[in-house]
Each structure stands twice: as structure tokens, then as C-alpha cells.
Design a protein around this motif. Structure first.
Motif, short mmCIF file in Angstrom:
data_model
loop_
_atom_site.label_atom_id
_atom_site.label_comp_id
_atom_site.label_asym_id
_atom_site.label_seq_id
_atom_site.Cartn_x
_atom_site.Cartn_y
_atom_site.Cartn_z
N VAL A 1 0.81 -1.22 0.00
CA VAL A 1 0.00 0.00 0.00
C VAL A 1 0.85 1.27 0.00
O VAL A 1 0.46 2.30 -0.53
N LEU B 1 1.37 3.29 -3.18
CA LEU B 1 0.30 4.08 -3.78
C LEU B 1 0.57 5.58 -3.70
O LEU B 1 -0.07 6.36 -4.38
N ILE C 1 -0.43 8.92 -6.44
CA ILE C 1 -1.03 10.11 -5.84
C ILE C 1 -0.15 11.32 -6.12
O ILE C 1 -0.62 12.38 -6.56
N LEU D 1 -0.61 -3.33 5.10
CA LEU D 1 -0.82 -2.21 6.02
C LEU D 1 0.14 -1.07 5.74
O LEU D 1 1.30 -1.29 5.40
N PRO D 2 -0.33 0.18 5.88
CA PRO D 2 0.55 1.32 5.68
C PRO D 2 1.34 1.65 6.94
O PRO D 2 0.94 1.29 8.04
N GLN D 3 2.43 2.36 6.72
CA GLN D 3 3.21 2.94 7.84
C GLN D 3 3.56 1.95 8.93
O GLN D 3 3.27 2.17 10.10
N LEU E 1 7.97 6.98 7.81
CA LEU E 1 7.22 8.23 7.75
C LEU E 1 8.01 9.30 7.00
O LEU E 1 7.49 10.00 6.13
N TYR F 1 6.89 11.17 3.48
CA TYR F 1 6.75 12.62 3.32
C TYR F 1 7.74 13.17 2.31
O TYR F 1 7.46 14.13 1.60
N ILE G 1 6.26 12.54 -0.95
CA ILE G 1 5.15 13.47 -1.18
C ILE G 1 5.68 14.82 -1.63
O ILE G 1 5.23 15.40 -2.62
N ILE H 1 -5.59 20.21 0.79
CA ILE H 1 -4.88 19.01 0.33
C ILE H 1 -3.88 18.55 1.38
O ILE H 1 -3.77 17.37 1.67
N LEU I 1 -4.65 14.89 2.48
CA LEU I 1 -3.79 13.84 1.93
C LEU I 1 -2.55 13.61 2.77
O LEU I 1 -2.23 12.50 3.16
N CYS I 2 -1.85 14.70 3.08
CA CYS I 2 -0.59 14.55 3.78
C CYS I 2 -0.80 14.18 5.23
O CYS I 2 0.13 13.78 5.93
N GLY I 3 -2.04 14.30 5.71
CA GLY I 3 -2.31 13.88 7.07
C GLY I 3 -2.42 12.36 7.19
O GLY I 3 -2.29 11.81 8.28
N LEU I 4 -2.66 11.70 6.06
CA LEU I 4 -2.91 10.26 6.12
C LEU I 4 -1.75 9.44 6.70
O LEU I 4 -1.99 8.59 7.56
N PRO I 5 -0.49 9.66 6.26
CA PRO I 5 0.58 8.84 6.83
C PRO I 5 0.65 8.94 8.35
O PRO I 5 0.78 7.92 9.04
N VAL I 6 0.52 10.17 8.87
CA VAL I 6 0.58 10.34 10.32
C VAL I 6 -0.60 9.63 10.98
O VAL I 6 -0.46 8.96 12.01
N PHE J 1 -2.28 7.01 9.87
CA PHE J 1 -2.05 5.56 9.87
C PHE J 1 -1.03 5.16 10.93
O PHE J 1 -1.10 4.09 11.52
N TRP J 2 -0.08 6.04 11.13
CA TRP J 2 1.00 5.73 12.06
C TRP J 2 0.52 5.80 13.51
O TRP J 2 0.81 4.94 14.32
N ALA K 1 -5.62 1.93 10.02
CA ALA K 1 -4.87 1.20 9.00
C ALA K 1 -5.41 -0.21 8.82
O ALA K 1 -5.27 -0.80 7.77
N GLU K 2 -6.01 -0.74 9.88
CA GLU K 2 -6.45 -2.13 9.79
C GLU K 2 -7.93 -2.27 9.47
O GLU K 2 -8.40 -3.39 9.28
N PRO L 1 -7.08 1.56 4.11
CA PRO L 1 -5.95 2.31 3.55
C PRO L 1 -5.85 2.20 2.03
O PRO L 1 -5.53 3.17 1.35
N TRP L 2 -6.15 1.02 1.48
CA TRP L 2 -6.08 0.85 0.02
C TRP L 2 -7.13 1.74 -0.65
O TRP L 2 -6.87 2.34 -1.68
N LEU M 1 -5.99 5.43 -0.30
CA LEU M 1 -4.82 5.81 -1.09
C LEU M 1 -4.95 5.43 -2.56
O LEU M 1 -4.36 6.06 -3.43
#
Lengths: 597, 131
Positions: A73, A76, A80, A302-304, A311, A315, A318, B67, B71-76, B78-79, B85-86, B95-96, B99
Motif C-alpha cells: 500500500v 500508492l 497520488i 498495512l501502511p506505515q 514516515l 513525506y 510526497i 490538500i 492527503l498529507c495527514g494520512l501517513p501520520v 495511519f502511524w 490502518a487495519e 488504507p487501500w 490511497l
């Protein structure tokens, strides 16, 4: 051999149609300015389709699916970012840039900051970014031809380089038509097989779908023989029985030193296996994967799950892709073919939709490959997923046909992107090195295509999408601060811009060079060197800003006028195009172009 | 009057060129006066352009902010919140979906909003200078 013939047939048909279109279009290109800018007579829809066709490169067509297969994932973020780049371009620079009348980035630099030395620096960077982007395209072409046929790696590079050269000589007018055509080729070549394969997948038994959220590696559906064409390090997470033939694999993988084919039991661990080794896996065997791929399905899903380093990587990617697109040389050239700033904006909106439609599908290929083509995880050539999945899922003629379609799509991707890049590199070189006549353009084209081809021949690349990512990082660290500050900030100075370009450019270049010497791909160092944008972009931006403030007495005197031209609505008629103001290169009286003012 | 047109008017190969160019400007009667005012760069013209730039930049930054957060908030996210994430929606991993599918229509929407805003600001600017 049958699938090979199918795929070669698909490529041949694509090349034939491309050249018919190019030859017909070339008849209407008369002067140098026709040649380069299509006289801006191209409609918004056609232009947007051509932009998308040019932009969807090997990285999008092959690379994204390959990375999804490998990294799951997380990969992806590439599609984007490739799309969001256009969104940022649209928000901040599309219309003003078009109105500035700049045809290339060096043109913009000179129009905005009135410095010839800065223009030369920008030219060098454009050529550098163009080549950074071209090399992975050509490497992907080599990979494609050597995957679908037994032809050697170099042949694909040479074939694409020659086709691109011939295409470039057809001129930009033809390029618009050809690239619009190639967008539809690529879209069809990815959607049709994706739909068919999805149906096959849903129709098939669901036994291997079970393990997707478990911490186990993927398994081979049937008895599989894998032949390694490059040296790899395999990570084995579950013990596996396999037979080894040829190469040095036998001694490394098993305790049994007996020569000849024999079954060996491989316990978990990492094993270097050399090219030429043949591994035979029984059906149901867990798949050992190359060391930079995600081994277990659960962490693939799973991501991250890479902690702070993951992380940072996300970024950084991105930043590079979101901000780098506007600095890619072939992107800006295309915007010049819009008649006005207003049209430039609408074109970009259209491009966003076209790209979004395309990027839904490489993911499907990546997902399905995890089930049906896991042998690519052993060979490390995951970029071939789109090409090999149809054959792996449908062994019969249908697989061959779908494989031919994806191969043709891949070639459309190489041809369109490489053509656009060579054309834009030629554009800046013919301006700044040899004052342009059509004849010179042809000679420069040869050089602009030959040098990256030589670079591509000298090395097999790593993942296409990741290599392209470096070109994005370079563009984001150099031209992004210059463009955004140049468009919106009156106090930018030539000294500030030069400092930013030099800082960002040399930092990314240093990362590329140092990255070649870092072996451990899982360390912080390797991550920073592979995805440097999160560090280099802010530094370049800051340097540009600070140096501009320090040299504030040297703000170019014409700034207010340039700002007016860039931001005033099109109807007021400030747009002052390069081609028109210079009276046509090569000294031709430029009567017809005048009417577009 | 730009230098390009001057040189062309004196070009012996293209006599009476100027008339054609002027004929081409039909339907934009108001423009020359506005252009002159703006090009003179007096305080009024300067202020008008500055104002246009400011509103355009503001709406661009606003959309860019959306945006950045979405969008950029997603990684944090998920973390920090592994539950997200699950999660699965209709049997598809969230998540799929977040994203792989949703960003694209979202970006087209933002793009549409930005075009609409930018064009509206330009119309307002024109109304102001052509009064």
C-alpha cells in the motif's frame, strides 16, 4: 515462443500507427516556431490528452504496479504524487506561467529576473533533469524487450532511442496528435487487461486470498521455475524446499554440496544468489523475496509499519512528487501550447481527471501480481509485473493477446515520455547553445537522445518509479522555489534564485552520487539519500528567500511589469509571447503567427 | 506599443502590417485605455494588481492547505492510529481505498474549485478596471 510474437506484434502495430500519425502531422510544420510550439492552435481537450499522454511514463505504466507488488500500500503514494503534482501546478503556477510567455524554464527565468547567467544555469538544470528522467525510461524499455522476448537488454534501449529520434524530427504539431493518441493507447492497454484479469481473479478459487492479512509470505500457485537474470539477495522468512540448478545458488542455499539438480531445504535467512541460477519451487511453496521487498502479506497490506524512517520516506516522496512536477522540463513546454492562461488552467483540470482515471488501474495489476506472479519477487524484476501478469494468469492465447496489449501500452509510455523529454531538452539547447534553425534542431536531437541512451546502457536501473522519483526530487529542489517565488513574490532577485538552484541542485546530485555507495537499503542514511526531498526542498526554498532578502537592492527594475503581465486576466492582452516578439527564429517573416495575439 | 510591432511596421517586406494588427483587436474597445493605466504602474494600477495577486494567492493557499491536511495527514494518521490502518470497508482494506481510489476524484474536485475561484477573481478584477 508464442507470447513473444504476440507482444512484438502489439509493439509493431503501435509503432506503425505512431509513425503514420507523425508523418501526416509533420507535413504541416513549416517554420521553426511551428515545429516547436504547434502555433497554439490545439484545443483544450486535445492538449490535455496530449499532456497526459506525454506524462504517463514507464514509471506510471510499469513502475507503479511493480512497486505495489513489492512494497504494498505504501507504493500508492507514487500515483497520488504524480497526479497531485499537476494540482499544485494548477494552484500556483499554471496560468501565470502561461501568461509570462515563457516557452521553457530558462525563458521564464530570463523574463522574470532578466539575467543571462541565471538563464544558463537554468538550462544546465533542465538538461540534467531531463536526462535523469530519460535514463529510467530507456532502462524500462530494455527491461520490457528482454522480458517479453529473448532479445538482449541493450536492444530495447536502442529501439526506443531511435524511434524517439524519428518521432522528434516529426515536430511538435505531430507530437500533440501522437501523444494524445498514446494517452488512449495507454488507458486502453491498462484498463482492458485489468478488467479481464479481475474477472478471471473473481471467478477463480479463493484459496490464496485467505492469507492476505496474515504474517506469511505469498505462495506459488503451481510448480514454478524461476531463472535469475541478475544477482539478488533473497530473504527467506519461511523454510522452503526447492531445487537449484546452475549458478552458485546450490552452494549458498543448501548444505548439500553435491553437484547437479537436487532438492534442498532452505531455512529462514538472507542468501545472496547469483545470476544464471535456476530455482524450482513446488506448488504451494512460500515465496522468498528480494531483500528490498516486503516479505509478509500482512505488512504488505498495512501502511506505515516502518516507524519514523518510513514516515520520513513517505513525506519526502510526497514533497518531491507534489512539488517537482512543475519543474519537469516536458511539462512546461506543453503548457505553452495553450492559447491563454485561462485555457492553461482548464487544460490542467482536464489533465487531473485523465490522470486520475489512469492511475486507478496499475494498482490492480500490483495486487493481482502478488497472487499470480510471485516469481517476480524472486527475480527482483517487479517492474515487469504489468507485462507478465496476463501470461501468468491465462496461459493460453488470451494471455498472449492481453500481454501484447500491455506491451504496446508500455511502448507508448516510453515513446511519449522520452519524446517529450528529448524535445524539451532540444528546445532549451537550441535556444541557448545554437541559435535555432530547424536543421540545428535535428542535430541537437541526436545528441539529446544519444547521451541518456549511453547512460542507460551502462547500468541496469533499480525500480523505475524510484529512479524517476529522483528526477522529481531534483525538480522540486531547484525549480519549485524559483517558480513559486518568481510568480508570487516581487522581491525575488537573480542572486537569490541562483543560490537556491545551486544549493538544491547540488544537494540532490550529492544524494544521487552518495546513494550509489550505500549498500544497506534499510538504514536511515540510505533512506535520506534515496528520498532527499524532505531535506533539500526546504533548504533550497529558504536559501532562495534569504539570499533574495540579502540582495534586496538588486530586485530587477521591470518586476512590476512582469508581475502585471503574469497576473492580469487574459482579456487585457498583456501576454507577450516569445515567438512573436522575436519575429520568428531563423529570420522568417512570421506573418501567420501574428494573428494569435 | 511594443518594440515587436515597431520593428515590424518598418519592415520593408511587410508593408502596412500595422493595420492588420489593429483590425485584429476588434471587440476589445475598452482594453487599450485600461492597459495604459495599468502599464503606467501608477499607484492605482499597482494596487489593483497587488490586490488581485493577493486574493488569488489566498484562495490557492487555502485549497493547498486542504490538500495538505486531507492527503498529507494520512501517513501520520495511519502511524498514530493503527486501527484506521487495519479497518476494512465492504471487505476492502480502508488504507487501500483511501490511497488507491479516493485521492483522484478528490483532487479533481479541488482542481475544479480552484479554477472556479481563480476565474471569479479575474472577472471581478476586470469589472473593477473597466468601470
Amino acid at each position: 515462443m508464442e507470447p513473444d510474437l504476440w507482444a512484438l506484434g502489439g509493439i509493431a502495430v503501435l509503432a506503425a500507427v505512431t509513425f503514420t500519425l507523425a508523418a501526416r502531422g509533420a507535413g504541416s510544420a513549416r517554420t521553426t516556431s511551428d515545429f516547436l510550439a504547434a502555433r497554439r492552435t490545439v484545443g483544450v481537450e486535445r492538449n490535455a490528452t496530449a499532456i497526459s499522454g506525454e506524462y504517463l511514463s514507464a514509471a506510471s505504466f510499469l513502475g507503479v504496479a511493480g512497486l505495489v507488488l513489492k512494497d504494498g500500500v505504501q507504493a500508492l503514494w507514487y500515483p497520488i504524487g504524480f497526479t497531485a503534482g499537476y494540482l499544485v501546478l494548477m494552484l500556483f503556477v499554471a496560468a501565470p506561467l502561461r501568461r509570462s510567455g515563457a516557452y521553457t524554464l530558462p525563458d521564464f527565468v530570463q523574463a522574470r529576473l532578466d539575467s543571462y547567467r541565471l538563464r544558463q544555469l537554468a538550462t544546465v538544470l533542465v538538461v540534467l533533469i531531463g536526462w535523469l528522467y530519460l535514463v529510467p525510461q530507456l532502462q524500462a524499455a530494455g527491461l520490457t524487450l528482454s522480458t517479453i522476448t529473448d532479445m538482449p537488454y541493450w536492444s530495447g534501449i536502442v529501439v526506443v532511442a531511435v524511434l524517439v529520434l524519428l518521432g522528434v524530427l516529426g515536430g511538435m504539431r505531430a507530437a500533440t496528435l501522437v501523444q494524445a493518441f498514446q494517452y488512449w493507447v495507454k488507458l486502453c492497454a491498462i484498463t482492458v487487461p485489468a478488467f479481464v484479469l479481475c474477472l478471471v481473479f473473481l471467478d477463480g478459487d479463493s484459496q490464496h486470498r485467505r492469507g492476505l492479512d496474515e504474517a506469511v509470505p505469498p505462495v506459488f500457485e503451481r510448480d514454478t521455475t524461476v531463472r535469475l537474470s541478475i544477482d539478488v539477495r533473497l530473504q527467506v522468512t519461511e523454510p522452503v524446499w526447492l531445487r537449484v540448478e546452475g549458478g552458485t545458488g546450490a552452494g549458498v542455499l543448501g548444505d548439500d554440496p553435491a553437484p547437479g539438480p537436487s532438492s534442498v531445504y532452505v531455512s529462514p535467512g538472507e542468501y545472496p544468489v547469483s545470476a544464471g541460477t535456476e530455482l524450482r519451487f513446488p506448488a504451494g511453496a512460500p515465496v522468498p523475496v528480494v531483500d528490498d521487498a516486503v516479505a509478509e502479506n500482512r505488512s504488505w497490506l498495512l501502511p506505515q509499519d516502518d516507524g519514523a524512517r518510513g514516515l520520513f520516506e513517505t513525506y519526502s516522496l510526497i514533497l518531491a512528487t507534489f512539488l517537482g512536477t512543475m519543474g519537469l522540463p516536458h511539462v512546461l513546454v506543453r503548457f505553452y501550447t495553450n492559447p491563454s492562461g485561462h485555457a492553461a488552467r482548464r487544460t490542467t483540470l482536464f489533465v487531473l481527471a485523465l490522470l486520475g482515471a489512469f492511475y486507478l488501474f496499475p494498482t490492480v495489476f500490483g495486487l493481482l501480481s502478488r497472487f499470480h506472479a510471485p516469481q517476480l519477487l524472486v527475480t527482483g524484476r517487479t517492474d515487469a509485473a504489468v507485462l507478465q501478469l496476463p501470461g501468468a494468469m491465462l496461459g493460453n492465447w488470451a494471455g498472449g493477446l492481453l500481454g501484447a496489449i500491455t506491451a504496446a501500452g508500455a511502448f507508448a509510455a516510453f515513446l511519449a515520455t522520452s519524446g517529450g523529454l528529448v524535445m524539451s531538452v532540444v528546445g532549451v539547447l537550441s535556444d541557448d547553445v545554437l541559435p535555432g534553425r530547424t536543421w540545428d534542431v535535428r542535430l541537437i536531437s541526436l545528441g539529446a537522445a544519444a547521451i541518456p541512451a549511453a547512460l542507460a546502457l551502462s547500468a541496469m536501473g533499480r525500480d523505475i518509479a524510484q529512479s524517476v522519483g529522483l528526477a522529481f526530487a531534483m525538480a522540486a529542489s531547484t525549480f519549485f522555489p524559483l517558480l513559486v517565488l518568481g510568480v508570487w513574490w516581487r522581491r525575488l532577485t537573480a542572486a537569490g534564485a541562483a543560490a537556491g538552484l545551486l544549493t538544491g541542485g547540488s544537494l540532490v546530485l550529492a544524494a544521487v552520487v552518495l546513494g550509489m555507495f550505500v549498500a544497506d537499503t534499510q538504514s536511515w542514511w540510505a533512506t535520506v539519500l534515496q528520498q532527499p526531498a524532505a531535506i533539500t526542498v526546504p533548504i533550497a526554498f529558504l536559501v532562495t528567500f534569504v539570499v533574495s532578502r540579502a540582495t534586496r537592492h538588486r530586485v530587477p527594475p521591470g518586476t512590476a511589469r512582469v508581475m502585471l503581465r503574469m497576473h492580469a486576466p487574459d482579456r487585457l492582452g498583456f501576454v507577450h509571447d516569445r515567438l512573436e516578439s522575436s519575429g520568428g527564429e531563423g529570420g522568417q517573416p512570421h506573418a501567420r503567427g501574428r494573428h494569435h495575439r | 506599443m511594443t518594440t515587436g510591432r515597431d520593428s515590424e511596421a518598418t519592415d520593408p517586406r511587410v508593408p502596412r502590417r500595422k493595420r492588420v494588427v489593429l483590425a485584429d483587436r476588434r471587440g476589445t474597445r475598452e482594453i487599450p485605455r485600461t492597459m495604459m493605466e495599468l502599464e503606467e504602474q501608477n499607484s492605482v494600477g499597482e494596487a489593483l494588481v497587488s490586490h488581485l495577486m493577493k486574493v488569488q494567492l489566498r484562495s490557492s493557499l487555502l485549497l493547498a492547505g486542504i490538500i495538505a491536511v486531507a492527503l498529507c495527514g494520512l501517513p501520520v494518521l495511519f502511524w498514530l492510529v493503527p486501527a484506521v490502518a487495519e479497518a476494512t470497508v465492504f471487505g476492502v482494506s480502508l488504507p487501500w481505498l483511501l490511497l488507491g481510489v479516493l485521492p483522484f476524484p478528490f483532487m479533481v474536485l479541488i482542481g475544479y474549485l480552484s479554477t472556479r475561484d481563480a476565474e471569479r477573481h479575474e472577472r471581478e478584477f476586470l469589472r473593477m478596471v473597466e468601470k
